[in-house]
Scaffold this motif. Structure first.
Motif, mmCIF file in Angstrom:
data_model
loop_
_atom_site.group_PDB
_atom_site.id
_atom_site.type_symbol
_atom_site.label_atom_id
_atom_site.label_comp_id
_atom_site.label_asym_id
_atom_site.label_seq_id
_atom_site.Cartn_x
_atom_site.Cartn_y
_atom_site.Cartn_z
ATOM 1 N N LEU A 127 0.823 -1.204 0.000
ATOM 2 C CA LEU A 127 0.000 0.000 0.000
ATOM 3 C C LEU A 127 0.866 1.268 0.000
ATOM 4 O O LEU A 127 0.596 2.227 -0.734
ATOM 5 N N LEU A 128 1.900 1.242 0.815
ATOM 6 C CA LEU A 128 2.775 2.410 0.900
ATOM 7 C C LEU A 128 3.557 2.596 -0.398
ATOM 8 O O LEU A 128 3.744 3.722 -0.870
ATOM 9 N N GLY A 129 4.030 1.487 -0.969
ATOM 10 C CA GLY A 129 4.750 1.564 -2.232
ATOM 11 C C GLY A 129 3.890 2.151 -3.340
ATOM 12 O O GLY A 129 4.358 2.953 -4.151
ATOM 13 N N PHE A 130 2.602 1.782 -3.368
ATOM 14 C CA PHE A 130 1.686 2.323 -4.369
ATOM 15 C C PHE A 130 1.513 3.828 -4.182
ATOM 16 O O PHE A 130 1.512 4.597 -5.159
ATOM 17 N N ALA A 131 1.369 4.266 -2.931
ATOM 18 C CA ALA A 131 1.191 5.696 -2.651
ATOM 19 C C ALA A 131 2.428 6.492 -3.055
ATOM 20 O O ALA A 131 2.320 7.568 -3.660
ATOM 21 N N VAL A 132 3.612 5.963 -2.741
ATOM 22 C CA VAL A 132 4.855 6.642 -3.087
ATOM 23 C C VAL A 132 5.014 6.730 -4.603
ATOM 24 O O VAL A 132 5.418 7.761 -5.155
ATOM 25 N N PHE A 133 4.685 5.640 -5.289
ATOM 26 C CA PHE A 133 4.784 5.616 -6.744
ATOM 27 C C PHE A 133 3.841 6.640 -7.370
ATOM 28 O O PHE A 133 4.202 7.346 -8.316
ATOM 29 N N LYS A 134 2.638 6.754 -6.826
ATOM 30 C CA LYS A 134 1.660 7.715 -7.334
ATOM 31 C C LYS A 134 2.154 9.145 -7.144
ATOM 32 O O LYS A 134 2.034 9.996 -8.046
ATOM 33 N N ILE A 135 2.722 9.434 -5.978
ATOM 34 C CA ILE A 135 3.248 10.771 -5.707
ATOM 35 C C ILE A 135 4.393 11.097 -6.664
ATOM 36 O O ILE A 135 4.475 12.196 -7.216
ATOM 37 N N SER A 136 5.272 10.130 -6.886
ATOM 38 C CA SER A 136 6.424 10.352 -7.759
ATOM 39 C C SER A 136 5.992 10.612 -9.196
ATOM 40 O O SER A 136 6.561 11.459 -9.888
ATOM 41 N N THR A 163 5.263 7.787 8.557
ATOM 42 C CA THR A 163 5.054 7.783 10.015
ATOM 43 C C THR A 163 3.804 6.993 10.385
ATOM 44 O O THR A 163 3.812 6.212 11.354
ATOM 45 N N LEU A 164 2.731 7.178 9.628
ATOM 46 C CA LEU A 164 1.502 6.433 9.874
ATOM 47 C C LEU A 164 1.733 4.932 9.713
ATOM 48 O O LEU A 164 1.256 4.132 10.525
ATOM 49 N N ILE A 176 2.327 -0.520 12.166
ATOM 50 C CA ILE A 176 3.085 -1.762 12.375
ATOM 51 C C ILE A 176 3.443 -1.928 13.852
ATOM 52 O O ILE A 176 3.321 -3.025 14.419
ATOM 53 N N TYR A 177 3.885 -0.844 14.493
ATOM 54 C CA TYR A 177 4.184 -0.920 15.923
ATOM 55 C C TYR A 177 2.948 -1.362 16.718
ATOM 56 O O TYR A 177 3.032 -2.246 17.590
ATOM 57 N N LEU A 178 1.808 -0.732 16.425
ATOM 58 C CA LEU A 178 0.573 -1.061 17.131
ATOM 59 C C LEU A 178 0.197 -2.529 16.942
ATOM 60 O O LEU A 178 -0.138 -3.227 17.902
ATOM 61 N N PHE A 179 0.273 -2.990 15.712
ATOM 62 C CA PHE A 179 -0.094 -4.377 15.400
ATOM 63 C C PHE A 179 0.844 -5.363 16.091
ATOM 64 O O PHE A 179 0.396 -6.319 16.750
ATOM 65 N N VAL A 180 2.150 -5.136 15.942
ATOM 66 C CA VAL A 180 3.136 -6.079 16.496
ATOM 67 C C VAL A 180 3.092 -6.084 18.014
ATOM 68 O O VAL A 180 3.096 -7.155 18.645
ATOM 69 N N VAL A 181 3.035 -4.896 18.621
ATOM 70 C CA VAL A 181 3.033 -4.835 20.087
ATOM 71 C C VAL A 181 1.757 -5.460 20.662
ATOM 72 O O VAL A 181 1.808 -6.232 21.631
ATOM 73 N N TYR A 182 0.602 -5.172 20.056
ATOM 74 C CA TYR A 182 -0.658 -5.697 20.585
ATOM 75 C C TYR A 182 -0.725 -7.215 20.457
ATOM 76 O O TYR A 182 -0.910 -7.929 21.454
ATOM 77 N N PHE A 183 -0.570 -7.712 19.234
ATOM 78 C CA PHE A 183 -0.698 -9.153 19.026
ATOM 79 C C PHE A 183 0.515 -9.919 19.550
ATOM 80 O O PHE A 183 0.387 -11.064 19.994
ATOM 81 N N GLY A 184 1.692 -9.278 19.484
ATOM 82 C CA GLY A 184 2.871 -9.934 20.044
ATOM 83 C C GLY A 184 2.763 -10.094 21.550
ATOM 84 O O GLY A 184 3.070 -11.155 22.094
ATOM 85 N N SER A 185 2.331 -9.042 22.228
ATOM 86 C CA SER A 185 2.158 -9.133 23.688
ATOM 87 C C SER A 185 1.112 -10.173 24.056
ATOM 88 O O SER A 185 1.284 -10.939 25.017
#
Length: 335
Positions: A178-187, A257-258, A263-272
């Motif tokens: 998703l992020l790669g698509f957004a960056v490509f579109k901006i470029s 940043t988003l 990713i932090y939220l997902f990993v910390v929540y499900f990892g914990s």
């Protein structure tokens, strides 16, 4: 623009500019190999660190921890060596390539007739020898290091995340796509703006060149205010285009940043949850730490790749303009 240059393909541009690499081919080929070694070691360090953290959490003594510490120090030294060598060889290759390219373009201009020079204008040739060569040099440096490093880091991080965290690493793939698509579109949005900017650079330099070379005429006819107005118009158009580009590119940082926060939220929540519910059987604290590190590395590499894409987009137009000069046939055929 001369007719023979209107249809320059990417292959012709690469072939024409590649002829200026010459004696720096070895440095250009060695740099990606050092980058590969640097990336491979960097991706193994979090995996080794995860084992160290798990040993400490289980109450391991110095004898259990020492082998991990020695291994990590050796890995860091190998990574430092590869990174340093990659920087040295890349700097040598990119600056040498720019030197040869500048020499080739200047030597080609010396063979031009007056009609050839009129095809481009004096100010345009000055822009190509300075701004365009600098942009191509920066792009070549990024191609040798970052274009190799960023995709490898993304790939290795995703693979190691699956090795470390199993199915939980699937979020990395989703976010990166998703992020790669957004960056490509901006470029893609900023590419035509950069093309306009280079043409306006020519007009700005043309205004300066005409004013400086004809300063006696300007003063004789009291045309200073007219010349200042002409320069301010060209400079203002360039300013507005750059502001427009920066407003578009400014979206990249909050998007990155988003993605990092998600990713932090997902990993910390499900990892914990996995650590607590399975009593560290399904996942340990070290594994969760490694997953966060791999996520951060992957997203930083995506940001790096987006910067490279923008720089290469800027250099693409400059490369085409340099090739126009290099492939131009002089009207003077009498030796």
């Amino acid at each position: 623009m001369p007719k023979q240059q209107q249809g320059l393909t990417y292959g012709q541009i690469v072939k024409t500019l590649g002829a200026s690499v010459r004696e720096f081919k070895a440095s250009s080929l060695v740099t990606p190999l050092f980058v590969l070694g640097e990336v491979a070691v960097e991706c193994l360090i979090p995996f080794e660190t995860a084992g160290l953290i798990d040993k400490i959490s289980l109450g391991g003594g110095f004898g259990d921890i020492a082998p991990y510490a020695v291994t990590l120090v050796l890995m860091a030294l190998v990574s430092l060596f590869c990174g340093t060598m990659a920087g040295i060889t890349c700097a040598k290759a990119s600056t040498g390539f720019a030197r040869n390219l500048r020499h080739d373009v200047f030597a080609q201009i010396q063979r031009f007739s007056f009609s050839n020079i009129d095809h481009f204008s004096t100010s345009s040739l000055v822009t190509r020898l300075t701004t365009d060569v600098n942009n191509v040099q920066q792009a070549y440096m990024m191609l040798l290091r970052l274009v190799v490093r960023a995709p490898l880091m993304i790939l290795f991080s995703i693979v190691m995340a699956f090795v470390t965290g199993g199915p939980m690493a699937a979020v990395f793939v989703v976010v990166s796509v998703l992020l790669g698509f957004a960056v490509f579109k901006i470029s893609l949005t900023v590419m035509p703006i950069f093309k306009r900017i280079f043409k306006k650079y020519d007009r700005l330099n043309d205004s300066v060149e005409e004013n400086v070379s004809g300063i006696r005429v300007v003063k004789s006819f009291v045309r200073e205010e007219h010349e200042k107005q002409k320069f301010n118009t060209a400079s203002g158009e360039l300013y507005h285009d750059f502001v427009h580009v920066e407003r578009i590119l400014a979206w990249m940082t909050p998007l990155m940043t988003l993605a990092i926060d998600l990713i932090y939220l997902f990993v910390v929540y499900f990892g914990s949850y996995a650590i607590v519910s399975s009593k560290a059987q399904l996942m340990g604290v070290g594994q969760m730490s490694a997953l966060i590190t791999y996520g951060f590395s992957m997203l930083m590499s995506l940001m790096m790749l987006s910067m490279v894409f923008v720089m290469v987009t800027m250099a693409q137009e400059g490369a085409r303009r340099l090739c126009e000069v290099l492939v131009e046939k002089s009207d003077i055929t009498n030796p």
